[in-house]
Write a protein that holds these residues in place. Structure first.
Motif: not given
Length: 92
Positions: A7-10, A37-47, A17-24, A56-59
């Motif tokens: 679980r990676i929280l950004f 996915r976006n979280l209600a607290d303003g962060r983005v979660e990646v599982v 800002v297109g974060f989800r689309a770019t990450t996908s 590691d390379k993906f992150v």
């Protein structure tokens, strides 16, 4: 070598800002599965699931592409008895 799930929280200015689309899109270049996915607290979660080096390379690719929006990254391993993840997508 087995699969690892993380679980990676950004945090930062990562929503709207297109974060989800770019990450996908970036995930397609790596042998990883999971979701973003976006979280209600303003962060983005990646599982994400894959072998350790590939995760590691993906992150690092996400940080390299979107680093101007990222203030902090917090990654932690997830333990689960769930089946392996399949594909990579955006969750809403």
């Amino acid at each position: 070598m087995g699969l690892e799930r993380r679980r990676i929280l950004f945090s930062g200015r990562v929503q709207g800002v297109g974060f989800r689309a770019t990450t996908s899109w970036l995930a397609r270049g790596f042998e990883v599965a999971g979701y973003v996915r976006n979280l209600a607290d303003g962060r983005v979660e990646v599982v994400a699931e894959g072998d350790d080096a590939e995760l590691d390379k993906f992150v690092e690719a996400v940080r390299g592409e979107l680093g101007g929006f990222i203030r902090d990254v917090d990654a932690s391993p997830l333990t689960t008895d769930a089946p392996p993840l399949d594909g990579f997508g955006v969750r809403y």
